[in-house]
Scaffold this active site. Structure first.
Site, mmCIF file in Angstrom:
data_model
loop_
_atom_site.group_PDB
_atom_site.id
_atom_site.type_symbol
_atom_site.label_atom_id
_atom_site.label_comp_id
_atom_site.label_asym_id
_atom_site.label_seq_id
_atom_site.Cartn_x
_atom_site.Cartn_y
_atom_site.Cartn_z
ATOM 1 C CE1 TYR A 130 -51.624 56.455 -64.211
ATOM 2 C CE2 TYR A 130 -49.447 56.205 -65.170
ATOM 3 C CZ TYR A 130 -50.290 56.150 -64.082
ATOM 4 O OH TYR A 130 -49.803 55.797 -62.852
ATOM 5 C CG HIS A 179 -52.368 50.764 -55.278
ATOM 6 N ND1 HIS A 179 -53.491 50.176 -55.830
ATOM 7 C CD2 HIS A 179 -51.626 51.213 -56.319
ATOM 8 C CE1 HIS A 179 -53.436 50.274 -57.145
ATOM 9 N NE2 HIS A 179 -52.309 50.890 -57.467
ATOM 10 C CG ASP A 194 -50.343 50.598 -60.209
ATOM 11 O OD1 ASP A 194 -51.013 51.409 -59.536
ATOM 12 O OD2 ASP A 194 -49.631 50.939 -61.168
#
Length: 261
Positions: free
Chosen positions: A173, A227, A47
């Site tokens: 982000y 994930h 990630d």
């Protein structure tokens, strides 16, 4: 073993200034490890951790000898016109993710405060947000509880809620988007790299990995996990790390030679 949390996530402080992206975090991790007295070490990431670990390998701090990724960043900046079957499959899945599954990514990377305030105002909203991400990360089957227990998911949701990190984590982000100069990958890594691909994560063709990681010394494609492999399949994940770095250690040299067919 050192398991730091990213700036703005979980138990870490919330950054009070701009610029805390993967590259800056990688520099901070290198300083942390140095201060803890480690002279030779390896790093692992999935990630966002894959971006930080990749950045560490590119920065090559003293003592870092190899990395392991379970989310390799290998998609070419320019997709070739002619693709092998596994490459075609990877492109199709990536495009489907971008078109149908990346709303959370776009929102947090462009309007982190907006979504952050909304999530911090509603525990139900925070729970639904994380639950949806778990569903996507475990294969989009509509029932992430097939891969994770309800308590595992509630632990993660509660960590975001009690620490009030919905907005500060979303800003990672935003900062990473502002720093990326490449559309699809984080750039070449010359340090030795090991990769474990779990079945329900985004695919990464081995041919692309060889181009990005010329010192690729370990590669394994697993038939389960997703994930969030370390949470879903902790025993399998741990065994992958052991197998990867055992192979490097058995080579007798930290600069492991490229993999052989």
């Amino acid at each position: 073993m050192i398991v730091p949390s990213l700036p703005g996530f979980g138990f870490s402080e919330k950054p009070a200034e701009r610029g805390w992206n993967a590259q800056r975090t990688a520099q901070a991790w290198a300083v942390l490890i140095q201060r803890l007295g480690y002279k030779r070490y390896v790093a692992q990431g999935g990630d966002w951790g894959a971006f930080v670990t990749t950045a560490m390998a590119q920065q090559r701090p003293s003592g870092l000898v190899a990395i392991h990724l379970n989310f390799p960043l290998v998609v070419p900046d320019r997709i070739p016109e002619k693709l092998a079957p596994d490459e075609q499959r990877a492109v199709e899945i990536l495009n489907r993710f971008r078109n149908d599954g990346s709303a959370y990514l776009v929102m947090q990377s462009t309007r982190p405060q907006t979504i952050g305030y909304s999530l911090m105002d509603s525990p139900a909203g925070q729970a639904a947000w994380i639950y949806d991400i778990f569903n996507a990360g475990t294969g989009n089957a509509g029932n992430p509880e097939e891969a994770l227990t309800r308590d595992q998911m509630l632990d993660e949701i509660t960590l975001y809620w009690l620490t009030g990190t919905a907005a500060s984590s979303a800003r990672f982000y935003f900062e990473q988007r502002a720093s990326i100069g490449r559309p699809n990958n984080a750039g070449r890594v010359d340090l030795p790299v090991g990769v474990s691909l779990f079945a329900n994560d985004l695919p990464a063709p081995r041919s692309w990995a060889r181009n990005m990681y010329p010192n690729l010394f370990y590669w394994n494609e697993l038939d389960s996990g997703g994930h969030f492999a370390s949470l879903e399949k902790p025993e399998l994940f741990t065994e992958e790390l052991r197998k990867c770095f055992r192979k490097m250690r058995q080579s007798g040299h930290p600069d492991t030679s490229p993999e052989k067919e």
